[in-house]
Design an enzyme around this catalytic site. Structure first.
Site, PDB file in Angstrom:
ATOM      1  N   ASP A  61      -6.144   5.820 -11.312  1.00 39.60           N
ATOM      2  CA  ASP A  61      -6.966   6.600 -12.245  1.00 39.60           C
ATOM      3  C   ASP A  61      -8.472   6.406 -12.116  1.00 39.60           C
ATOM      4  O   ASP A  61      -9.222   6.710 -13.046  1.00 39.60           O
ATOM      5  CB  ASP A  61      -6.500   6.330 -13.677  1.00 39.60           C
ATOM      6  N   ASP A 119      -0.674  14.121 -12.279  1.00 35.93           N
ATOM      7  CA  ASP A 119      -2.020  13.827 -12.790  1.00 35.93           C
ATOM      8  C   ASP A 119      -2.972  13.381 -11.677  1.00 35.93           C
ATOM      9  O   ASP A 119      -4.189  13.525 -11.769  1.00 35.93           O
ATOM     10  CB  ASP A 119      -1.996  12.713 -13.846  1.00 35.93           C
TER      11      ASP A 119
HETATM   12  N1  GLY Z   1      -0.301  10.202 -17.664  1.00 31.96           N
HETATM   13  C1  GLY Z   1      -1.485  10.777 -18.096  1.00 31.96           C
HETATM   14  C2  GLY Z   1      -1.266  11.756 -19.174  1.00 31.96           C
HETATM   15  O1  GLY Z   1      -0.732  11.391 -20.197  1.00 31.96           O
HETATM   16  O2  GLY Z   1      -1.652  12.886 -19.027  1.00 31.96           O
END
Ligand code: GLY
Length: 407
Positions: free
Chosen positions: A117, A176
Site C-alpha cells: 500500500d 486494490d
Molecule cells: N482493502 C482495501 C479496501 O478496503 O478497499
C-alpha cells in the site's frame, strides 16, 4: 377576457415552476466551493480529535468513539493527502500547517515493505505535496517508497504481492493493488527508474488476464501458488467468492484509467470502458449511483451503501470522461455529478463538528469482518475531495492535465 386571465395564470404558474426548479439545482461550481470551505473547517475538527502521532481511521457514531491508526495502516496517508487538496482549493494556512505536521509523521513509511500500500500511504500525500508545494524532499520520499514497493514484485506471477502470506492466503494479490501502480508509473515517468514502469505494466497485464470475470467484474483477491503460478479467486471483503464487491470494482476501474494516462495504450482504456459499462448498466446500481456495498448483497434494496466506493467511482468516471467523446462522455460526467451531489447532500455529508470530523458518512470498510460498517472512512473523504477537485479543474475550468500535472 376570461380566457386571457386563465392564460396568464397558466403562464405565471409555469414560469414560477421553472424558476423554483432552476433555483433548486445548485451550480456545481458553487457546490464545490461550499464543500471545500466546509472541509477546511471540518478537517480541523478531525485534527483536534486525533493525537499528533497518529492518523484518523474512522468514527463510531453509536458510541461517539474516534478510531485512530499508526502510520503503517494502509489508510494513513489519506488525511494529509485530503488536507492538501483542501489547502490547494482554499489557501487556508491553518490547513497547510496541519498537512505539514501530518506529512512529517508519515514520511518514515517510505521504507515500509510490509504490504503493497505504499501508493496510498506515500504517493497520495507526497504526490499532492510535491505537486502543490514543489519541495524536492517530497520527490525523494516518493522515489524511496517506489523502491520499497518493488521489493514485493514476484517474477513468476508477474505481480506485486499485496499482503504477506497468512492463515488464509499463500500469495494474495488484491484488485486494490492497481491503485498503488501509480507510484511506480510516476517515478518511472520522472526518470528515476524505467524498470518500475515494466513492473507496473506486468502487474496491470496480469490483473487484466486473471482478476476479471467474463462480465468485467473483478475478484477481490487472487491467491497465487508461488511454486506453480496457479491461482484461486476469492472475495475477502465481499459477500461471497463469486459476488461483485463494490469498492473492488471502483479500485479496478480507477486503476486502469490511470494506467492509460501514463501509457496512452488503448488496451487499458478499452478495458476501463468495459468495466465502466458493466457498472453503469448493472441492475443493482441505484439511481443515485451510490452503490450497495456488494452488487450481489442478498438484501438489496435494503443493503448498506458504500459511500467510499461511490467517491472513488466519481473520480474515476471524471478521468475516463477526459478520454471519451459524445454521449458516453456526457453519461460519465453526469454519473460523477450525480454521485457528488448525493455525497454532498445531508444524507451523506456530515454537519460541522459531527461524524468525528470526517466529511462523509455511510462507508462500508469490511462487512464480513464486521469492521468499519456504516461509518466514515478516510479514503471516502479523500476521493470525494479529489473528484470535486477534478470536476472543478477539468469540467468547469477545462484545464486538463497540462495545468495540473498530476490530477
Ligand atoms: N482493502 C482495501 C479496501 O478496503 O478497499
Amino acid at each position: 377576457m376570461y380566457i386571457l386571465r386563465v392564460f396568464s395564470l397558466i403562464l405565471v404558474t409555469f414560469s414560477s415552476f421553472l424558476s423554483i426548479n432552476a433555483q433548486s439545482v445548485q451550480p456545481m461550481g458553487q457546490l464545490i466551493n461550499e464543500q471545500f470551505a466546509f472541509a477546511a473547517k471540518q478537517l480541523q475538527v478531525l485534527d483536534r480529535n486525533v493525537p499528533d502521532s497518529m492518523m484518523p481511521r474512522t468514527f463510531v457514531p453509536q458510541t461517539g468513539s474516534m478510531v485512530t491508526s499508526n502510520t503503517k495502516w494502509w489508510c494513513s496517508g489519506f488525511f494529509p493527502a485530503s488536507l492538501l487538496y483542501v489547502y490547494e482549493h482554499t489557501k487556508d494556512p491553518t490547513v497547510l500547517s496541519i498537512a505539514k505536521k501530518r506529512l512529517a509523521i508519515q514520511e518514515k513509511e517510505k521504507h515500509y515493505t510490509g504490504n503493497h500500500d505504499l501508493g496510498f500511504m506515500i504517493f497520495n500525500p507526497f504526490g499532492n505535496a510535491y505537486r502543490i508545494l514543489g519541495n524536492p524532499e517530497y520527490r525523494h520520499t516518493i522515489d524511496t517508497a517506489a523502491m520499497s514497493l518493488v521489493t514485493r514484485y514476484r517474477g513468476l506471477i508477474q505481480s506485486i504481492q499485496s499482503w504477506n502470506s497468512n492463515k488464509n492466503f499463500n500469495c494474495p494479490v488484491i484488485i486494490d493493488n492497481m491503485m498503488n501502480l501509480e507510484l511506480l508509473l510516476y517515478v518511472a515517468k520522472e526518470g528515476a527508474n524505467p524498470q518500475f514502469r515494466e513492473i507496473a505494466l506486468n502487474h496491470a497485464n496480469t490483473t487484466m488476464r486473471n482478476h476479471y470475470r467474463k462480465n468485467f467484474s473483478a475478484y477481490h483477491v487472487l491467491d497465487y501458488d508461488l511454486l506453480k503460478g496457479s491461482f484461486v479467486g476469492k472475495n475477502h471483503q465481499g459477500y461471497n467468492d463469486e459476488s461483485t464487491w463494490a469498492r473492488g470494482q471502483a479500485w479496478g476501474l480507477y486503476g486502469f484509467v490511470m494506467v492509460y494516462r501514463y501509457t496512452q495504450d488503448k488496451q487499458y482504456l478499452e478495458f476501463a470502458r468495459n468495466i465502466a459499462t458493466f457498472l453503469l448498466n448493472h441492475p443493482s446500481m441505484p439511481k443515485d449511483q451510490i452503490p450497495y456495498w456488494d452488487f450481489d448483497a442478498p438484501n438489496i434494496p435494503n443493503a448498506l451503501r458504500d459511500a467510499s466506493a461511490a467517491a472513488i467511482l466519481s473520480s474515476a468516471y471524471l478521468e475516463l470522461a477526459l478520454y471519451t467523446q459524445g454521449k458516453e462522455k456526457e453519461r460519465l460526467i453526469q454519473s460523477a455529478e450525480t454521485i457528488l451531489r448525493g455525497l454532498a447532500s445531508s444524507e451523506y455529508r456530515a454537519e460541522l463538528g459531527q461524524n468525528g470530523g470526517f466529511l462523509i458518512k455511510h462507508g462500508v470498510g469490511h462487512l464480513p469482518a464486521n469492521s468499519e460498517v456504516d461509518q466514515p472512512l478516510t479514503y471516502g473523504d479523500y476521493y470525494f475531495l479529489e473528484a470535486l477537485h477534478r470536476y472543478n479543474d477539468w469540467i468547469i475550468n477545462g484545464q486538463g492535465f497540462l495545468k495540473t500535472n498530476r490530477p
